[in-house]
Design an enzyme around this catalytic site. Structure first.
Site, PDB file in Angstrom:
ATOM      1  N   ARG A 138       0.867  -1.179   0.000  1.00 42.93           N
ATOM      2  CA  ARG A 138       0.000   0.000   0.000  1.00 42.93           C
ATOM      3  C   ARG A 138       0.902   1.227   0.000  1.00 42.93           C
ATOM      4  O   ARG A 138       1.772   1.326  -0.852  1.00 42.93           O
ATOM      5  CB  ARG A 138      -0.917  -0.096   1.230  1.00 42.93           C
ATOM      6  CG  ARG A 138      -2.245   0.571   1.100  1.00 42.93           C
ATOM      7  CD  ARG A 138      -3.209   0.189   2.215  1.00 42.93           C
ATOM      8  NE  ARG A 138      -2.817   0.694   3.527  1.00 42.93           N
ATOM      9  CZ  ARG A 138      -3.560   0.566   4.633  1.00 42.93           C
ATOM     10  NH1 ARG A 138      -4.734  -0.060   4.577  1.00 42.93           N
ATOM     11  NH2 ARG A 138      -3.167   1.038   5.788  1.00 42.93           N
ATOM     12  N   HIS A 167       3.405  -0.830   8.343  1.00 38.66           N
ATOM     13  CA  HIS A 167       2.093  -1.344   8.736  1.00 38.66           C
ATOM     14  C   HIS A 167       2.002  -2.821   8.384  1.00 38.66           C
ATOM     15  O   HIS A 167       2.416  -3.230   7.293  1.00 38.66           O
ATOM     16  CB  HIS A 167       1.004  -0.545   8.013  1.00 38.66           C
ATOM     17  CG  HIS A 167      -0.379  -0.814   8.531  1.00 38.66           C
ATOM     18  ND1 HIS A 167      -0.687  -0.852   9.876  1.00 38.66           N
ATOM     19  CD2 HIS A 167      -1.554  -1.030   7.880  1.00 38.66           C
ATOM     20  CE1 HIS A 167      -1.972  -1.095  10.024  1.00 38.66           C
ATOM     21  NE2 HIS A 167      -2.524  -1.214   8.827  1.00 38.66           N
ATOM     22  N   CYS A 314     -35.070  -2.902   5.328  1.00 38.54           N
ATOM     23  CA  CYS A 314     -35.412  -1.734   4.513  1.00 38.54           C
ATOM     24  C   CYS A 314     -34.483  -0.572   4.865  1.00 38.54           C
ATOM     25  O   CYS A 314     -33.644  -0.691   5.753  1.00 38.54           O
ATOM     26  CB  CYS A 314     -36.855  -1.308   4.775  1.00 38.54           C
ATOM     27  SG  CYS A 314     -38.069  -2.634   4.648  1.00 38.54           S
ATOM     28  N   MET A 315     -34.670   0.556   4.207  1.00 36.29           N
ATOM     29  CA  MET A 315     -33.804   1.709   4.487  1.00 36.29           C
ATOM     30  C   MET A 315     -33.940   2.162   5.942  1.00 36.29           C
ATOM     31  O   MET A 315     -32.953   2.481   6.600  1.00 36.29           O
ATOM     32  CB  MET A 315     -34.168   2.862   3.539  1.00 36.29           C
ATOM     33  CG  MET A 315     -33.194   4.009   3.613  1.00 36.29           C
ATOM     34  SD  MET A 315     -33.675   5.393   2.567  1.00 36.29           S
ATOM     35  CE  MET A 315     -33.364   4.760   0.935  1.00 36.29           C
TER      36      MET A 315
HETATM   37  C1  LIG Z   1      -1.602   2.732   9.693  1.00 36.74           C
HETATM   38  C2  LIG Z   1      -2.525   2.095  10.674  1.00 36.74           C
HETATM   39  N1  LIG Z   1      -2.089   1.827  11.917  1.00 36.74           N
HETATM   40  C3  LIG Z   1      -2.867   1.261  12.838  1.00 36.74           C
HETATM   41  C4  LIG Z   1      -4.166   0.908  12.552  1.00 36.74           C
HETATM   42  C5  LIG Z   1      -5.009   0.249  13.609  1.00 36.74           C
HETATM   43  O1  LIG Z   1      -5.294  -1.062  13.254  1.00 36.74           O
HETATM   44  P1  LIG Z   1      -6.197  -1.987  14.191  1.00 36.74           P
HETATM   45  O2  LIG Z   1      -7.533  -1.354  14.208  1.00 36.74           O
HETATM   46  O3  LIG Z   1      -6.186  -3.299  13.497  1.00 36.74           O
HETATM   47  O4  LIG Z   1      -5.553  -1.992  15.528  1.00 36.74           O
HETATM   48  C6  LIG Z   1      -4.675   1.150  11.273  1.00 36.74           C
HETATM   49  C7  LIG Z   1      -6.034   0.746  10.938  1.00 36.74           C
HETATM   50  O5  LIG Z   1      -6.367   0.280   9.923  1.00 36.74           O
HETATM   51  C8  LIG Z   1      -3.823   1.773  10.316  1.00 36.74           C
HETATM   52  O6  LIG Z   1      -4.268   2.027   9.073  1.00 36.74           O
END
Ligand SMILES: Cc1ncc(COP(=O)(O)O)c(C=O)c1O
Length: 387
Positions: A138, A167, A314-315
């Site tokens: 990403r 991450h 439904c909505m």
């Molecule tokens: C960069 C980053 N760090 C930490 C987190 C926290 O992740 P989690 O909710 O799995 O603890 C996220 C959540 O998606 C994130 O995008």
């Protein structure tokens, strides 16, 4: 901004004492790390401002958001602490980002000089974090790009490299292979940083699953999100802390009627009664975040029992079959997420019925649903309302 009213028959209550207990689990598992609470996406649907204020009372001083606008909303609510913008930012947002003293995560080489040009107006070197891509596929610079970046003059002038992060893509998987590889790649980067004699105060990798399962992912900072709200997505055989879901989502029965065998419920007649059926109508629907995939599949709690959703959601309304729960009346409470007597439905249950993850269930609870807050360390009941 749209404000749901206090008398709304559908609401969510958020237990801030349970939040405190979940924070305590983070601190127990990562005793040497500082905590950056991930409060993006309206604190996963729980209300970013109220959650951040409660976390401040628990001595959390760093907050993670995804967007500049989320960061500005926290600043405007009086949060003066560090706010890290972890998502994709574009140069057109940098002036505002600096004006609100938000801390960017820079994830492409070319963002360094561009951001430095905006940060020159700041009185002192502007803190930035750099994200390294180690296997999430990403955002992030490659380890090779990072090593080149570290010698750039901007990081000794208008910018100050406060943090280095990556991450984890797969830390909740039973198979540790991908996570171990990512951790090894990041460690190689840290070794190179050390060889160059650079001191970067905040090194951070661990999300909730990392905090729970990978002690080697703990550095000077951790970034818990979902575990603060009482959930995880680790496999059942993983040793996990006793996290407490902090949100209860409830509604009030608006109407009760009986249909005969052959009668149908809701759009497209996907439910046809095979017996005399008592139907309760709930004033909640997919516009509130109660997903249409729960049609003929979800369950809610009424009278301490699980009852099935019948027909299409439904909505604005959802119907449930209360034939097997005697004496149910209009005005009675129905629990969508939470506990009633000895029964409990969690966001993970809804996620299983919808083939998704509890994150999405919580984030999807709509702006029409008022959030009420049970204050820190107060007995349940004294809820203050906010939206
Ligand atoms: C960069 C980053 N760090 C930490 C987190 C926290 O992740 P989690 O909710 O799995 O603890 C996220 C959540 O998606 C994130 O995008």
């Amino acid at each position: 901004m749209y404000q749901p009213s206090e008398s709304s028959p559908t609401s969510a209550s958020v237990d801030l004492t349970a939040l405190a207990q979940n924070v305590a689990h983070v601190r127990r598992l990562a005793p040497r790390a500082d905590v950056l609470a991930v409060v993006k996406a309206n604190a996963y649907g729980h209300g970013a401002i109220e959650i951040s204020h409660a976390l401040q009372k628990l001595a959390v001083r760093r907050f993670g958001v995804a967007t500049v606008d989320e960061g500005i909303a926290l600043r405007q609510a009086g949060i003066q602490d560090t706010i890290l913008v972890m998502g994709a930012t574009v140069p057109a947002q940098f002036t505002e980002l600096v004006a609100h003293r938000l801390t960017p995560v820079l994830y492409r080489t070319d963002l360094i000089p561009t951001f430095a040009a905006h940060a020159r107006t700041a009185p002192t070197p502007y803190p930035v974090h750099i994200k390294v891509e180690t296997g999430m596929g990403r955002l992030g610079v490659s380890p090779h790009e990072l090593l080149e970046l570290l010698s750039r003059s901007e990081l000794r002038g208008p910018l100050r490299l406060e943090g280095l992060m990556t991450h984890l893509a797969d830390a909740d998987n039973r198979d540790a292979g991908q996570t171990e590889e990512q951790l090894a790649r990041f460690q190689q980067v840290l070794n190179q940083v050390q060889i160059r004699g650079l001191a970067i105060p905040l090194i951070h990798v661990a999300n909730s699953a990392g905090i729970i399962k990978y002690p080697t992912s703990l550095h000077s900072l951790v970034r818990p999100g979902i575990m603060l709200y009482g959930y995880h997505t680790l496999s059942k055989d993983t040793q996990t802390p006793e996290l407490q879901p902090i949100l209860t989502w409830k509604t009030t029965i608006a109407h009760v009627h009986t249909i005969s065998p052959g009668g149908s419920v809701s759009y497209n007649r996907t439910f046809i009664a095979s017996r005399q059926t008592r139907v309760a109508v709930l004033p909640v629907g997919y516009a509130d975040g109660y997903n249409r995939l729960l049609s003929n599949r979800g369950q809610v709690l009424i009278g301490g029992r699980r009852v099935p959703v019948i027909g299409r959601v439904c909505m604005d309304m959802t119907m449930v079959d209360i034939t097997d729960v005697p004496g149910v009346q209009v005005g009675e409470e129905a629990i969508l997420i939470g506990q009633q007597s000895s029964e409990r439905i969690t966001a993970s249950d809804l996620a299983a019925w919808q083939q998704t993850i509890p994150y999405e269930i919580l984030c999807a609870i709509g702006s029409r649903v008022p959030r009420r807050y049970l204050p820190l360390d107060s007995p349940a009941g004294a809820a203050s309302q906010s939206s």
